[in-house]
Write a protein that holds these residues in place. Sequence first.
Motif, PDB file in Angstrom:
ATOM      1  N   ASP A  50       0.825  -1.209   0.000  1.00 33.93           N
ATOM      2  CA  ASP A  50       0.000   0.000   0.000  1.00 33.93           C
ATOM      3  C   ASP A  50       0.861   1.262   0.000  1.00 33.93           C
ATOM      4  OD1 ASP A  50      -2.318   1.467  -0.093  1.00 33.93           O
ATOM      5  OD2 ASP A  50      -2.606   1.481   2.085  1.00 33.93           O
ATOM      6  N   ASP A  51       1.853   1.273  -0.898  1.00 35.89           N
ATOM      7  CA  ASP A  51       2.788   2.390  -0.997  1.00 35.89           C
ATOM      8  C   ASP A  51       2.867   2.821  -2.459  1.00 35.89           C
ATOM      9  OD1 ASP A  51       4.773   4.263  -0.817  1.00 35.89           O
ATOM     10  OD2 ASP A  51       6.383   2.850  -0.347  1.00 35.89           O
ATOM     11  N   PRO A  52       2.391   4.034  -2.810  1.00 43.37           N
ATOM     12  CA  PRO A  52       2.445   4.468  -4.204  1.00 43.37           C
ATOM     13  C   PRO A  52       3.858   4.457  -4.780  1.00 43.37           C
ATOM     14  CG  PRO A  52       1.024   5.924  -2.926  1.00 43.37           C
ATOM     15  CD  PRO A  52       1.712   5.025  -1.948  1.00 43.37           C
ATOM     16  N   ASP A  53       4.833   4.878  -3.976  1.00 47.20           N
ATOM     17  CA  ASP A  53       6.221   4.840  -4.444  1.00 47.20           C
ATOM     18  C   ASP A  53       6.665   3.420  -4.717  1.00 47.20           C
ATOM     19  OD1 ASP A  53       6.457   7.555  -4.351  1.00 47.20           O
ATOM     20  OD2 ASP A  53       7.378   7.621  -2.360  1.00 47.20           O
ATOM     21  N   GLY A  54       6.134   2.467  -3.918  1.00 47.05           N
ATOM     22  CA  GLY A  54       6.488   1.074  -4.125  1.00 47.05           C
ATOM     23  C   GLY A  54       5.973   0.545  -5.453  1.00 47.05           C
ATOM     24  N   LEU A  55       4.776   0.977  -5.864  1.00 44.33           N
ATOM     25  CA  LEU A  55       4.238   0.553  -7.152  1.00 44.33           C
ATOM     26  C   LEU A  55       5.076   1.092  -8.299  1.00 44.33           C
ATOM     27  CD1 LEU A  55       0.389   0.955  -6.573  1.00 44.33           C
ATOM     28  CD2 LEU A  55       1.765  -1.126  -6.471  1.00 44.33           C
ATOM     29  N   LEU A  56       5.509   2.338  -8.189  1.00 42.10           N
ATOM     30  CA  LEU A  56       6.369   2.902  -9.229  1.00 42.10           C
ATOM     31  C   LEU A  56       7.718   2.190  -9.250  1.00 42.10           C
ATOM     32  CD1 LEU A  56       6.841   4.975 -11.426  1.00 42.10           C
ATOM     33  CD2 LEU A  56       7.519   6.633  -9.672  1.00 42.10           C
ATOM     34  N   THR A  57       8.226   1.873  -8.070  1.00 41.95           N
ATOM     35  CA  THR A  57       9.477   1.104  -7.992  1.00 41.95           C
ATOM     36  C   THR A  57       9.335  -0.250  -8.670  1.00 41.95           C
ATOM     37  OG1 THR A  57      10.123   2.193  -5.923  1.00 41.95           O
ATOM     38  CG2 THR A  57      11.159   0.072  -6.414  1.00 41.95           C
ATOM     39  N   ALA A  58       8.176  -0.884  -8.470  1.00 38.54           N
ATOM     40  CA  ALA A  58       7.929  -2.181  -9.098  1.00 38.54           C
ATOM     41  C   ALA A  58       7.910  -2.057 -10.615  1.00 38.54           C
ATOM     42  CB  ALA A  58       6.611  -2.761  -8.594  1.00 38.54           C
ATOM     43  N   ALA A  59       7.249  -1.028 -11.135  1.00 33.78           N
ATOM     44  CA  ALA A  59       7.164  -0.851 -12.584  1.00 33.78           C
ATOM     45  C   ALA A  59       8.536  -0.553 -13.182  1.00 33.78           C
ATOM     46  CB  ALA A  59       6.183   0.279 -12.911  1.00 33.78           C
ATOM     47  N   VAL A  60       9.303   0.327 -12.523  1.00 36.71           N
ATOM     48  CA  VAL A  60      10.639   0.661 -13.012  1.00 36.71           C
ATOM     49  C   VAL A  60      11.559  -0.556 -12.936  1.00 36.71           C
ATOM     50  CG1 VAL A  60      12.698   2.062 -12.543  1.00 36.71           C
ATOM     51  CG2 VAL A  60      10.434   3.106 -12.486  1.00 36.71           C
ATOM     52  N   GLY A  61      11.483  -1.287 -11.814  1.00 37.71           N
ATOM     53  CA  GLY A  61      12.312  -2.471 -11.665  1.00 37.71           C
ATOM     54  C   GLY A  61      12.000  -3.543 -12.699  1.00 37.71           C
TER      55      GLY A  61
END
Length: 263
Positions: A50-61
């Motif tokens: 439940d972390d918006p930054d984590g979702l972006l990190t997942a997409a970039v990764g």
Amino acid sequence: MTVSRALRLTVVGVRTHVSYMSRSPLEITFAVLVPLVYATLAVYLFRAADDPDGLLTAAVGAGLMGIWSSVLFGSGGAVQNQRWLGTLETLVSSPTPLFLVLLPITLATAVIGTYAMGATLVWGAVLFDVPLDFAHPLLFLVAVPVCVLSLGMMGLLLAATFVLLRNANALANPLDAPVWLLSGLLVPVTVLPDWTSPVSWALPTTWGSRAVHAAASGRASVDEVLTPMAVALALGAVYALVAVLVLGRVERRARAAATLSLA
């Protein structure tokens, strides 16, 4: 060979191999589908936080994982294709240094792999509502090519062994997951055992991915983006130099063992 001629050879080689790979059904299928699978799995894994930054990190990764897979299998596949076509011996025996023959191949695979980054970001934004709120958008656009270049230099060093091996996939297959784990492409290297830290620090992909993630993160400063970029470029240059030295030895051994062509 002059610098201008080497640059011209590299540019023409990259353009030729990109055109060649863009017409290969296998390369197109691999480049299109694999990043999307990575992105889907990564977003579902990170959504639980439940972390918006984590979702972006997942997409970039996931995009970085797609680039690495393209470089790893593309470099090995390109050398293998030259062997199947019977042109590898001609390339090795040509006046052009083998380093300048393999460099465009690895860079071309990295260029093809850059599609993975855009595809995973669009896929995540459209289907999973991943917020594309980059902390440093301009630095992100610079960090991605730097990371791609560092991946290409690793691919160049691996391509030296691909010349020696008749079945390059035998080496490429087991290197896919370990390298992206040790490089922190998707998960931070800090979650790995302590004994893996020296290995991670020695990989230019670690610093390239750190720069990309820092540029995308909402908590990173400009220095936290520029410093890893500089380290990635420096390590990439070291890997390129080692590749030049290794290629000479590998080429001589391949000639002596008569392993350039298929049996």
